[in-house]
Design an enzyme around this catalytic site. Structure first.
Site, PDB file in Angstrom:
ATOM      1  N   HIS A  97       0.823  -1.216   0.000  1.00 15.39           N
ATOM      2  CA  HIS A  97       0.000   0.000   0.000  1.00 15.39           C
ATOM      3  C   HIS A  97       0.855   1.263   0.000  1.00 15.39           C
ATOM      4  CE1 HIS A  97       0.350  -0.257   4.555  1.00 15.39           C
ATOM      5  NE2 HIS A  97       0.579   1.014   4.356  1.00 15.39           N
ATOM      6  N   ASP A 148      -0.397  -7.561   1.077  1.00 15.96           N
ATOM      7  CA  ASP A 148       0.089  -6.194   1.256  1.00 15.96           C
ATOM      8  C   ASP A 148       1.607  -6.146   1.388  1.00 15.96           C
ATOM      9  OD1 ASP A 148      -0.023  -3.459   1.389  1.00 15.96           O
ATOM     10  OD2 ASP A 148      -0.532  -3.374   3.515  1.00 15.96           O
ATOM     11  N   SER A 222       4.757   1.822   8.443  1.00 21.90           N
ATOM     12  CA  SER A 222       4.350   0.713   7.569  1.00 21.90           C
ATOM     13  C   SER A 222       5.509   0.236   6.722  1.00 21.90           C
ATOM     14  CB  SER A 222       3.200   1.152   6.656  1.00 21.90           C
ATOM     15  OG  SER A 222       2.034   1.399   7.390  1.00 21.90           O
TER      16      SER A 222
END
Length: 376
Positions: A97, A148, A222
């Site tokens: 992402h 992801d 992330s």
């Protein structure tokens, strides 16, 4: 042959010694300056990732420093998050992402004109900033939306790569560190424990099996590393749980080694993820399905509700209404467990499958195939 008392005593003694060594290892941390020696070993393996693009020309621009998101000399910097060096040849894993900025963004040019576009429409240049501040352009090796995860590569000589922790050794209560670049603060380290494992039904990805931690993870973390006391990579930090009030709920989630290593290896070798497929639509058992197929309450496992004609399950004799209770020797009480096991099974592998049908358990064999983006 029954085990002798000598063997049993030896096994017990070995367990006690291992436990004592583990305790001594953790105790020495505090005698030798806390966690600093561990953190110092791993910091250089965590990087910041950003994308540079020219909104006025819709193309990547000559490289400028990977700094805070701003419009300077017609070049904007988009922060894609953090990444972890997992191979000394320059392979870096991060969250997919972070590379897929697909939401339209409004840009105001120096000429006061405005327009909307996605980051990917503008052909960005991916840039990696290492711990020592050096920056290198990166190429995307492959992406996997189902987990992801994504892999990029830079040409920077021999790089310090993190090694993966043994998934079997990961326990609830283990001390872990979250490392990344939250809010553009490079090489930030947070501290916590593993709060839970096996968090599969989080609604984030199709094939999740997350590690939950209370280590502080924020925007920009992330793709960063979750490491243990031995400096080993436990997981890839991915998302946080947001509470109804302003801020986070204090829980973060990381993709574990069991999933990440399979995905990363497949991307590096093939440029994409090679997943197993059995050609069956699977659903969690509901009261309605139990009544429809006469499934007793003590039978746990996903229910087969449809089959691909000529698929592996169809060829093996699986029928609608069958309950898959074991796959390749492992119990599959939850749908997410089974889907993940199927996906991680090498293609062309022959596996055993235990199914419940008409009041009895049956054993069948099937050959797992590969099909891109197939469900099941």
């Amino acid at each position: 042959m029954k085990p002798t008392w000598g063997i049993m005593f030896g096994v017990l003694f070995l367990d006690l010694m291992l436990a004592q060594n583990a305790y001594a290892f953790e105790l020495n941390l505090f005698r030798e300056g806390g966690f600093a020696p561990i953190v110092e070993r791993v910091l250089s393996s965590v990087v910041r990732v950003c994308a540079e693009f020219d909104p006025e020309r819709g193309q990547s621009h000559k490289h400028k420093p990977c700094e805070k998101d701003s419009l300077t000399h017609n070049t904007r910097i988009y922060e894609a998050g953090s990444g972890v060096i997992i191979d000394s040849r320059g392979y870096i894993v991060l969250n997919n992402h972070g590379l897929l900025a697909e939401q339209p963004v409004t840009f105001r040019l120096p000429s006061t004109q405005e327009f909307q576009a996605t980051i990917n429409d503008l052909n960005p240049t991916i840039v990696v900033r290492l711990y020592d501040g050096k920056e290198f352009p990166a190429v995307i090796v492959g992406r996997d939306p189902k987990t992801d995860l994504a892999v990029i590569k830079i040409e920077a000589g021999f790089l310090p790569a993190l090694s993966w922790a043994n998934p079997i050794s990961v326990r609830v209560g283990d001390i872990v560190f979250g490392i990344g670049s939250p809010f553009l603060l490079d090489s930030t380290v947070s501290f916590g424990i593993i709060s839970a494992t096996g968090r599969g039904e989080m609604g984030q990805v199709d094939l999740g099996d997350f590690i939950q931690t209370d280590a502080a993870i924020n925007a920009g973390n992330s793709g960063g590393a979750l490491v243990n006391l031995r400096g080993e990579l436990v997981g890839i930090n991915t998302f946080v749980m947001v509470s109804d009030v302003k801020g986070t709920a204090g829980f973060a989630f990381a993709i574990p080694a069991t999933i990440a290593t399979h995905v990363i290896t497949s991307i590096i070798q093939h440029g994409k993820v090679m997943r197993g497929w059995i050609g069956a639509t699977l659903e969690e058992p509901t009261p309605e399905l139990a009544r429809q197929w006469n499934i007793p309450s003590h039978i746990d496992g996903p229910v087969v509700t449809n089959l691909a004609v000529g698929g592996p399950a169809d060829k093996a004799g699986v029928q609608r209404g069958d309950v898959i209770v074991r796959f390749n020797g492992a119990p599959t009480p939850r749908l997410n467990d089974l889907r993940r096991r199927i996906a991680m099974t090498p293609t062309a592998m022959k596996v055993s499958c235990s199914i419940f049908r008409d009041g009895a358990l049956r054993e069948i064999m099937m050959v797992v195939q590969s099909q891109s983006d197939a469900n099941g």
